[in-house]
Design an enzyme around this catalytic site. Structure first.
Site, PDB file in Angstrom:
ATOM      1  N   ARG A 112       5.897 -33.788  12.478  1.00 37.17           N
ATOM      2  CA  ARG A 112       5.126 -32.904  13.361  1.00 37.17           C
ATOM      3  C   ARG A 112       4.849 -31.552  12.703  1.00 37.17           C
ATOM      4  NH1 ARG A 112      10.344 -32.211  14.776  1.00 37.17           N
ATOM      5  NH2 ARG A 112      11.061 -30.254  15.694  1.00 37.17           N
ATOM      6  N   HIS A 113       5.797 -31.074  11.903  1.00 37.72           N
ATOM      7  CA  HIS A 113       5.574 -29.788  11.238  1.00 37.72           C
ATOM      8  C   HIS A 113       4.517 -29.922  10.141  1.00 37.72           C
ATOM      9  CE1 HIS A 113       8.655 -28.142  13.628  1.00 37.72           C
ATOM     10  NE2 HIS A 113       9.676 -28.623  12.948  1.00 37.72           N
ATOM     11  N   GLY A 163      -1.534  -5.092   8.880  1.00 35.22           N
ATOM     12  CA  GLY A 163      -2.777  -5.165   8.097  1.00 35.22           C
ATOM     13  C   GLY A 163      -2.648  -6.141   6.938  1.00 35.22           C
ATOM     14  N   CYS A 176       3.156  -2.962   4.073  1.00 30.69           N
ATOM     15  CA  CYS A 176       2.306  -1.821   4.441  1.00 30.69           C
ATOM     16  C   CYS A 176       3.081  -1.031   5.490  1.00 30.69           C
ATOM     17  CB  CYS A 176       0.928  -2.278   4.924  1.00 30.69           C
ATOM     18  SG  CYS A 176       0.901  -3.329   6.381  1.00 30.69           S
ATOM     19  N   ASP A 224       0.868  -1.177   0.000  1.00 26.30           N
ATOM     20  CA  ASP A 224       0.000   0.000   0.000  1.00 26.30           C
ATOM     21  C   ASP A 224       0.909   1.233   0.000  1.00 26.30           C
ATOM     22  OD1 ASP A 224       0.883   0.362   2.596  1.00 26.30           O
ATOM     23  OD2 ASP A 224      -1.108   0.336   3.519  1.00 26.30           O
ATOM     24  N   HIS A 225       0.296   2.400   0.228  1.00 20.13           N
ATOM     25  CA  HIS A 225       1.061   3.647   0.207  1.00 20.13           C
ATOM     26  C   HIS A 225       2.092   3.704   1.341  1.00 20.13           C
ATOM     27  CE1 HIS A 225      -2.610   3.956   2.543  1.00 20.13           C
ATOM     28  NE2 HIS A 225      -2.006   4.845   3.302  1.00 20.13           N
ATOM     29  N   HIS A 277       9.268 -24.123  10.099  1.00 17.31           N
ATOM     30  CA  HIS A 277       8.232 -24.795  10.889  1.00 17.31           C
ATOM     31  C   HIS A 277       6.816 -24.569  10.370  1.00 17.31           C
ATOM     32  CE1 HIS A 277      10.700 -25.382  14.858  1.00 17.31           C
ATOM     33  NE2 HIS A 277      11.337 -25.818  13.793  1.00 17.31           N
ATOM     34  N   ARG A 300       7.263   1.323   7.454  1.00 22.09           N
ATOM     35  CA  ARG A 300       7.505   2.449   8.359  1.00 22.09           C
ATOM     36  C   ARG A 300       8.141   2.011   9.672  1.00 22.09           C
ATOM     37  NH1 ARG A 300       1.419   4.742   7.364  1.00 22.09           N
ATOM     38  NH2 ARG A 300       1.813   5.866   5.416  1.00 22.09           N
ATOM     39  N   ARG A 333       1.116 -30.170  11.820  1.00 23.46           N
ATOM     40  CA  ARG A 333       0.649 -28.896  12.377  1.00 23.46           C
ATOM     41  C   ARG A 333       0.221 -27.925  11.281  1.00 23.46           C
ATOM     42  NH1 ARG A 333       5.731 -28.977  16.556  1.00 23.46           N
ATOM     43  NH2 ARG A 333       4.848 -30.522  17.966  1.00 23.46           N
ATOM     44  N   THR A 350       3.100  -1.182   8.760  1.00 21.27           N
ATOM     45  CA  THR A 350       3.624  -2.008   9.844  1.00 21.27           C
ATOM     46  C   THR A 350       3.796  -3.475   9.476  1.00 21.27           C
ATOM     47  OG1 THR A 350       1.368  -2.476  10.547  1.00 21.27           O
ATOM     48  CG2 THR A 350       2.476  -0.583  11.590  1.00 21.27           C
TER      49      THR A 350
HETATM   50  C1  RB5 Z   1      -1.874   2.999   6.323  1.00 16.44           C
HETATM   51  O1  RB5 Z   1      -1.861   4.251   6.905  1.00 16.44           O
HETATM   52  C2  RB5 Z   1      -1.545   1.944   7.360  1.00 16.44           C
HETATM   53  O2  RB5 Z   1      -2.619   1.742   8.208  1.00 16.44           O
HETATM   54  C3  RB5 Z   1      -1.180   0.640   6.671  1.00 16.44           C
HETATM   55  O3  RB5 Z   1      -0.064   0.864   5.846  1.00 16.44           O
HETATM   56  C4  RB5 Z   1      -0.767  -0.523   7.550  1.00 16.44           C
HETATM   57  O4  RB5 Z   1       0.256  -0.164   8.425  1.00 16.44           O
HETATM   58  C5  RB5 Z   1      -1.846  -1.258   8.201  1.00 16.44           C
HETATM   59  O5  RB5 Z   1      -1.641  -2.254   8.889  1.00 16.44           O
END
Ligand code: RB5
Length: 148
Positions: free
Chosen positions: A134-135, A70, A65, A8-9, A98, A109, A138, A67
């Site tokens: 086992r892997h 998402g 994204c 994403d952006h 695993h 970010r 699972r 983090t």
């Molecule tokens: C976008 O602002 C942000 O929410 C997205 O990139 C991401 O980090 C979501 O999990």
């Protein structure tokens, strides 16, 4: 090996840098976008990449994204996708060994680009431990009662 990238952006700069990095290393990479910082909805990009991974057995998906969270949540809604977010090489390694992860998500970010390159390298260099019953058991159970 088919490698599909999307972002994403919040992740497009890191995604572009990782695509360039892997192409320079000789990998075949498909970049499904996005290519600007215009706001988009990360589940839409996760869907595009996950559909490619499902259609192409043995392929890997990479989703960036802000983090990685998402994208990770979105990707794991698709049957046949085992997605991990990774913030270090150990997580990437264990997700392959695993969990037989086929999608890796990263935080554009929250993770340094050089660290992200090392995470991707480790993910690609590590095989699932398919000889360990086992892997296999699972991972089969991950599909769960709804997945069948
Ligand atoms: C976008 O602002 C942000 O929410 C997205 O990139 C991401 O980090 C979501 O999990």
């Amino acid at each position: 090996m088919n490698l599909y990238f999307g972002s994403d952006h919040g992740g497009y700069k890191m995604k572009g840098a990782l695509v360039d990095y892997l192409k320079e290393a000789g990998h075949e990479v498909v970049d499904l976008g996005v290519f600007t910082d215009g706001s988009v909805d990360y589940p839409d990009i996760a869907r595009e990449v996950c559909e490619k991974v499902i259609e192409n057995p043995g392929a890997f998906g990479f989703l960036v994204c802000g983090t990685g969270i998402g994208m990770q949540m979105s990707a794991n809604k698709f049957k046949g996708i085992r997605s991990t977010v990774a913030t270090d090489e150990h997580m990437a390694e264990m997700s392959r060994k695993h969990n037989n992860a086929n999608v890796l998500t990263l935080g554009g970010r929250t993770t340094d680009l050089e660290k992200a390159k090392a995470i991707v390298d480790k993910f690609l260099a590590t095989d699932f431990e398919a000889s360990e019953e086992r892997h296999v058991r699972r991972v089969e159970k991950i599909e769960g009662p709804l997945g069948g």
